[in-house]
Scaffold this motif. Structure first.
Motif, PDB file in Angstrom:
ATOM      1  N   GLN A  84       0.974   3.971  -1.835  1.00 21.18           N
ATOM      2  CA  GLN A  84       0.311   5.271  -1.996  1.00 21.18           C
ATOM      3  C   GLN A  84      -0.428   5.666  -0.721  1.00 21.18           C
ATOM      4  O   GLN A  84      -0.477   6.850  -0.358  1.00 21.18           O
ATOM      5  N   GLN A  85      -0.941   4.699  -0.006  1.00 18.93           N
ATOM      6  CA  GLN A  85      -1.582   4.973   1.273  1.00 18.93           C
ATOM      7  C   GLN A  85      -0.553   5.433   2.302  1.00 18.93           C
ATOM      8  O   GLN A  85      -0.814   6.336   3.106  1.00 18.93           O
ATOM      9  N   ASN A 126       0.815  -1.221   0.000  1.00 24.37           N
ATOM     10  CA  ASN A 126       0.000   0.000   0.000  1.00 24.37           C
ATOM     11  C   ASN A 126       0.850   1.274   0.000  1.00 24.37           C
ATOM     12  O   ASN A 126       0.685   2.156   0.848  1.00 24.37           O
ATOM     13  N   ASP A 135      -8.529   4.517   0.607  1.00 21.44           N
ATOM     14  CA  ASP A 135      -7.901   3.271   0.168  1.00 21.44           C
ATOM     15  C   ASP A 135      -6.734   3.583  -0.773  1.00 21.44           C
ATOM     16  O   ASP A 135      -6.423   4.754  -1.056  1.00 21.44           O
ATOM     17  N   GLU A 136      -6.098   2.533  -1.275  1.00 22.14           N
ATOM     18  CA  GLU A 136      -4.893   2.712  -2.080  1.00 22.14           C
ATOM     19  C   GLU A 136      -5.166   3.555  -3.336  1.00 22.14           C
ATOM     20  O   GLU A 136      -4.404   4.467  -3.660  1.00 22.14           O
ATOM     21  N   GLU A 137      -6.238   3.272  -4.026  1.00 23.86           N
ATOM     22  CA  GLU A 137      -6.555   4.029  -5.242  1.00 23.86           C
ATOM     23  C   GLU A 137      -6.874   5.488  -4.919  1.00 23.86           C
ATOM     24  O   GLU A 137      -6.371   6.403  -5.583  1.00 23.86           O
ATOM     25  N   TRP A 186       3.154  -1.014  -8.855  1.00 26.17           N
ATOM     26  CA  TRP A 186       3.290  -0.726  -7.423  1.00 26.17           C
ATOM     27  C   TRP A 186       2.597   0.574  -7.036  1.00 26.17           C
ATOM     28  O   TRP A 186       1.862   0.638  -6.051  1.00 26.17           O
ATOM     29  N   THR A 187       2.818   1.630  -7.803  1.00 21.64           N
ATOM     30  CA  THR A 187       2.237   2.946  -7.495  1.00 21.64           C
ATOM     31  C   THR A 187       1.593   3.522  -8.763  1.00 21.64           C
ATOM     32  O   THR A 187       2.132   4.447  -9.382  1.00 21.64           O
ATOM     33  N   SER A 235      -5.938   7.139  -2.309  1.00 23.71           N
ATOM     34  CA  SER A 235      -4.709   7.777  -1.827  1.00 23.71           C
ATOM     35  C   SER A 235      -3.865   8.275  -2.988  1.00 23.71           C
ATOM     36  O   SER A 235      -3.311   9.383  -2.954  1.00 23.71           O
TER      37      SER A 235
END
Length: 240
Positions: free
Chosen positions: A16-17, A14, A41-43, A220-221, A45
């Protein structure tokens, strides 16, 4: 290019989070961890990072330093490893040493490995030198250079058989032996590396390295990678 590879050893989950949490703590009154049940969440973020941190070249890239990725880089020429290794800010390297790993040179002589699995020669094609002069690297030249590498391998084996240590005998190995290494960096230092080594006049092999690590970075990001692709890739902007 044949044999080149980059594989992920480990990466911060995670990412980006993680960046969002660091960014948010910069201006949040509360202790950010206490509100983790309300974190995007990750998206989401990733979207917030692009909107509040990256868009408009605001220049505050400190939060990008928290997530880390470690990759194993394989079969690149020694010259490319040297070029990457000059950029050590936020980047760590552990590189295969020819003090201990000369057996594959002997294996070439004994027919156990192909010469091109151990030594790198650029593909046949058109090139430009540092003065801007164009030239053609022919198949005849390339085969002649590979033969020179094979002759050097034979000489290396001869010295090893005579009792020289690998540390001593390695001095006669052709310069662009393929060399494996492990590289670790954070998001910010990886973007900096891409700024410097994915530009159009960078060493050909360094550009190929960037292409291979980029695939993992996108996965990954994804939001940060898309922002970078749209705004900085191949433009040689120095350094986020």
């Amino acid at each position: 290019m044949k044999y080149f590879r980059v594989d992920v050893v480990a990466a911060t989950p995670n990412p980006q989070q993680v960046i969002w949490a660091a960014m948010h703590q910069d201006y949040a009154e509360e202790y950010v961890w206490n509100g983790r049940d309300r974190w995007p969440d990750e998206e989401q973020s990733g979207e917030l990072i692009v909107k509040h941190l990256l868009s408009g070249d605001r220049g505050h890239y400190g939060p990008l330093e928290h997530p880390q990725i470690t990759v194993n880089v394989g079969y690149f020429p020694h010259s490319m490893m040297q070029q990457l290794r000059t950029h050590r800010v936020g980047v760590s390297f552990d590189v295969q040493s020819f003090r201990y790993t000369g057996q594959r040179v002997v294996d070439v002589v004994e027919g156990k490995l192909d010469i091109e699995e151990v030594f790198y020669m650029r593909p046949v094609g058109n090139y430009t030198n540092r003065q801007g002069k164009r030239y053609f690297y022919s198949e005849e030249q390339r085969q002649d250079d590979l033969q020179w590498c094979l002759d050097a391998c034979k000489h290396y084996k001869k010295r090893i058989d005579e009792g020289l240590s690998e540390e001593h005998a390695r001095s006669i190995i052709p310069f662009d032996a393929r060399q494996h290494f492990v590289l670790s960096c954070n998001v910010r230092s990886l973007l900096h590396l891409l700024d410097l080594r994915w530009k159009k006049d960078a060493q050909l092999e360094a550009q190929k390295f960037c292409e291979l690590i980029w695939v993992h970075f996108e996965e990954w990001t994804p939001a940060i990678a898309k922002w970078y692709s749209d705004n900085r890739a191949h433009k040689a902007k120095l350094a986020p």
